[in-house]
Scaffold this motif. Structure first.
Motif, PDB file in Angstrom:
ATOM      1  N   UNK A 107       0.828  -1.200   0.000  1.00  0.00           N
ATOM      2  CA  UNK A 107       0.000   0.000   0.000  1.00  0.00           C
ATOM      3  C   UNK A 107       0.867   1.258   0.000  1.00  0.00           C
ATOM      4  N   UNK A 108       1.888   1.270   0.822  1.00  0.00           N
ATOM      5  CA  UNK A 108       2.770   2.432   0.907  1.00  0.00           C
ATOM      6  C   UNK A 108       3.469   2.652  -0.435  1.00  0.00           C
ATOM      7  N   UNK A 109       4.023   1.607  -1.014  1.00  0.00           N
ATOM      8  CA  UNK A 109       4.786   1.748  -2.245  1.00  0.00           C
ATOM      9  C   UNK A 109       3.906   2.088  -3.433  1.00  0.00           C
ATOM     10  N   UNK A 112       2.697   6.237  -7.388  1.00  0.00           N
ATOM     11  CA  UNK A 112       1.733   7.191  -7.966  1.00  0.00           C
ATOM     12  C   UNK A 112       2.254   8.619  -7.866  1.00  0.00           C
ATOM     13  N   UNK A 113       2.801   8.960  -6.711  1.00  0.00           N
ATOM     14  CA  UNK A 113       3.276  10.322  -6.472  1.00  0.00           C
ATOM     15  C   UNK A 113       4.496  10.644  -7.333  1.00  0.00           C
ATOM     16  N   UNK A 124       6.154  -8.453  -7.501  1.00  0.00           N
ATOM     17  CA  UNK A 124       5.642  -7.094  -7.621  1.00  0.00           C
ATOM     18  C   UNK A 124       5.324  -6.574  -6.227  1.00  0.00           C
ATOM     19  N   UNK A 125       5.880  -5.422  -5.873  1.00  0.00           N
ATOM     20  CA  UNK A 125       5.510  -4.852  -4.589  1.00  0.00           C
ATOM     21  C   UNK A 125       4.761  -3.552  -4.758  1.00  0.00           C
ATOM     22  N   UNK A 126       4.608  -3.086  -5.988  1.00  0.00           N
ATOM     23  CA  UNK A 126       3.765  -1.922  -6.243  1.00  0.00           C
ATOM     24  C   UNK A 126       3.396  -1.894  -7.716  1.00  0.00           C
TER      25      UNK A 126
END
Length: 161
Positions: free
Chosen positions: A6-8, A13-14, A37-39
């Motif tokens: 979730x954090x990544x 996105x940012x 995949x972590x993000x």
């Protein structure tokens, strides 16, 4: 260091301006040979997963060959023959090695093409890669997406990846 998805996803996105109108990036993914995949993020509300992972007919997830290929890419430069991602064969158009401005670490950068689509692959460290799908094929968008991809990978290097 184990990333929290979730954090990544939000960091991706940012850093890649995926929430902004007119973003040069359609979708992006961060991949670790160790964690997978972590993000993954798409522009706006778009789901980014279909661009980076094949869905098996039984719905069980990624095609093992895709994941194996991505692990190989994260361990070395993108092979000149190209790379199959989510059932699409991407051809390598260029490859360069760049020093990160802040840390001096080397980043490997490859431009892949599939017809009129372009994707940047950046390897921040052995085992960690970022995949950035360009929205369109104008050279301005390709160039802007390259800058955003390098910015994100500099952030990864700063985080210890």
């Amino acid at each position: 260091m184990s990333p929290v998805t979730e954090k990544w996803g939000e960091v991706l996105r940012t850093h890649l301006a995926l929430g902004e109108e007119g973003s040069p990036v359609r979708a992006a993914a961060a991949f670790s040979a160790e964690a997978g995949f972590f993000a993954v993020a798409g522009r706006g509300d778009e789901d980014g997963w279909p661009y980076f992972r094949s869905v098996a007919p039984d719905g069980e997830g990624a095609d093992p060959d895709d994941v194996e290929a991505l692990c190989t890419v994260c361990a070395e430069a993108v092979h000149p023959r190209g790379l199959r991602i989510a059932g699409t064969l991407w051809q390598r158009e260029s490859r360069e090695v760049i020093s990160d401005v802040v840390t001096g670490s080397e980043l490997e950068l490859a431009l892949l093409r599939d017809g009129d689509r372009a994707m940047w692959v950046v390897r921040a460290a052995q085992g960690v890669c970022t995949f950035v799908l360009v929205d369109g094929d104008s050279e301005a968008k390709v160039s802007e997406a390259r800058s955003l991809a390098l910015d994100f990978d500099s952030y990864l290097v700063g985080q210890g990846y």
